[in-house]
Design an enzyme around this catalytic site. Structure first.
Site, PDB file in Angstrom:
ATOM      1  N   ASN A  98       0.791  -1.172   0.081  1.00  0.00           N
ATOM      2  CA  ASN A  98      -0.098  -0.127   0.072  1.00  0.00           C
ATOM      3  C   ASN A  98       0.880   1.221   0.188  1.00  0.00           C
ATOM      4  O   ASN A  98       0.635   2.187   0.718  1.00  0.00           O
ATOM      5  CB  ASN A  98      -0.946   0.047   1.065  1.00  0.00           C
ATOM      6  N   HIS A 131     -10.920  -7.062   7.665  1.00  0.00           N
ATOM      7  CA  HIS A 131     -10.207  -8.057   7.815  1.00  0.00           C
ATOM      8  C   HIS A 131     -10.204  -8.863   9.050  1.00  0.00           C
ATOM      9  O   HIS A 131     -11.009  -8.353   9.982  1.00  0.00           O
ATOM     10  CB  HIS A 131      -8.665  -7.506   7.644  1.00  0.00           C
ATOM     11  N   SER A 149      -6.449  -9.702   4.225  1.00  0.00           N
ATOM     12  CA  SER A 149      -5.498  -8.690   4.345  1.00  0.00           C
ATOM     13  C   SER A 149      -4.224  -8.803   3.189  1.00  0.00           C
ATOM     14  O   SER A 149      -3.986  -9.749   2.653  1.00  0.00           O
ATOM     15  CB  SER A 149      -4.695  -8.328   5.795  1.00  0.00           C
TER      16      SER A 149
END
Length: 404
Positions: free
Chosen positions: A220, A376, A328
């Site tokens: 990310n 998640h 995740s």
């Protein structure tokens, strides 16, 4: 001879012998006599003269009680380490709410046990992953696994499809691992680092160790420059991109296009991996990233997660108790790394609010923004990662790195 004469002669002879003995003795006779007396006394008490010598002030005697204590401790530690797998499984099997304290106690025990890679466990686990998911061939969409004319179903919105026309098809790379062509030319990699974004990385001094890895995965678009690099490293071979970042942080690459290009330049020649086909809403932003990099002639290349691979991976982890709405990114990338690499080490994987020493920890090393609730299943995922660690399949870095 008179009756007393014989007795007097005998006494005279004994006296003569005693005088001759005294005259022939060396000067240290008294000392030797004392030693003989000491030996006699010692033997009387069942203790040899050798042991008495060992007990002199100049010689340290091993304390048998301490040695026994150490052996007992060593035995207890061995037993504790053997039971770690059961301890971690019990965390995973909890049906009620989890306690951070439970996890931290188990992690403390894990840290006290030596870690060793178990080749057989690793090969077995990798074979199971390959059988279900086959990251080597399928984890990204390629021209090999997705021909023109394919109606691709989305990962989550499985009833929706996207037709793969020629314009989309040419965005995909060509894979041929046997010929070691791009994008993973040096597969299999020896040492891989999967770097999460946990606040546990702050002041960890893990940067140098991470940068020595053959392949570094990141998640990310995390910051890696400036002072942070000493803790998180700067080397990046693949970094995931959440399409929501493209819309919220970079204004869908319109007015903030330059800022985006400047930020990703820090990743060098890395691949940018996007879940373009997980939700229909992700597709436009992901394609925008591809076209922006191509038009700007950026060094980075775009890859797309294959939705079928992610579906199969979710089923694999569901069979092990991870039943969240979606895995995740960290668990996805860890799964990929196990198939692509011989040795995998995880850094910054820490979903807790404090360390084992009760020191508060931010959720990320760069901010304290918490994830969406229910999206998640971090405790369940983390217990699976801990199981991989205690089985010797991969290694988790729980604390500061050793700096040579």
């Amino acid at each position: 001879m008179r009756p007393g004469g014989a007795l007097l002669a005998l006494l005279a002879s004994l006296l003569l012998l005693l005088m001759m003995r005294l005259l022939s003795c060396p000067t240290d006779a008294p000392a030797r006599a004392r030693i003989l007396v000491e030996e006699s006394r010692a033997d009387t008490h069942g203790t040899s003269a050798t042991l008495r010598t060992l007990r002199s002030p100049a010689t340290q005697i091993p304390r048998t009680t301490n040695s026994t204590y150490l052996n007992e401790n060593s035995h207890q530690l061995t037993e504790k380490c053997k039971n770690l797998q059961n301890d971690v499984k019990s965390l995973s099997n909890k049906t009620k709410g989890y306690s951070e304290r439970d996890y931290l106690e188990v992690i403390t025990s894990i840290q006290s046990c030596p870690w060793k890679r178990q080749a057989e466990e690793y090969e077995n686990f990798r074979a199971k992953l390959a059988s279900c998911c086959d990251a080597i061939q399928n984890f990204v969409v390629s021209q090999n696994n997705t021909p023109i004319g394919t109606n691709m179903s989305y990962e989550v919105e499985s009833k929706k499809e996207i037709p793969i026309r020629e314009s989309i098809f040419h965005m995909f790379p060509v894979f041929h691992f046997l010929l070691q062509s791009q994008p993973f030319a040096e597969y299999p990699y020896n040492q891989c680092a999967v770097v999460g974004n946990g606040g546990i990385l702050n002041n960890s001094l893990c940067g140098a160790e991470i940068d020595k890895s053959d392949f570094v995965f990141r998640c990310n678009l995390p910051p890696t420059t400036g002072n942070m690099s000493k803790d998180v490293g700067s080397k990046t071979n693949l970094v995931t991109v959440n399409p929501s970042i493209i819309t919220t942080k970079y204004g869908n690459l319109k007015e903030k296009k330059a800022a985006f290009l400047e930020d990703i330049a820090t990743y060098g020649d890395a691949f940018l991996l996007l879940p373009a086909f997980s939700f229909q809403a992700n597709t436009g932003a992901s394609f925008k990233v591809y076209h922006t990099l191509k038009e700007s002639k950026a060094r980075q290349k775009v890859l797309f997660f294959h939705p079928k691979y992610l579906k199969h991976l979710a089923l694999f982890w569901k069979s092990k108790g991870v039943t969240a709405f979606r895995l995740s990114t960290g668990l996805m990338i860890t799964s990929v790394a196990v198939e692509l690499c011989e040795n995998v080490k995880l850094y910054g994987f820490w979903p807790f609010s404090k360390t084992v020493e009760d020191t508060p920890v931010n959720h990320h090393y760069y901010d304290n923004k918490l994830p969406k609730r229910g999206f998640h299943q971090m405790p369940k995922e983390y217990s699976q990662i801990l199981q991989l660690h205690v089985k010797g399949i991969l290694k988790v870095q729980f604390s500061k790195c050793e700096v040579v």
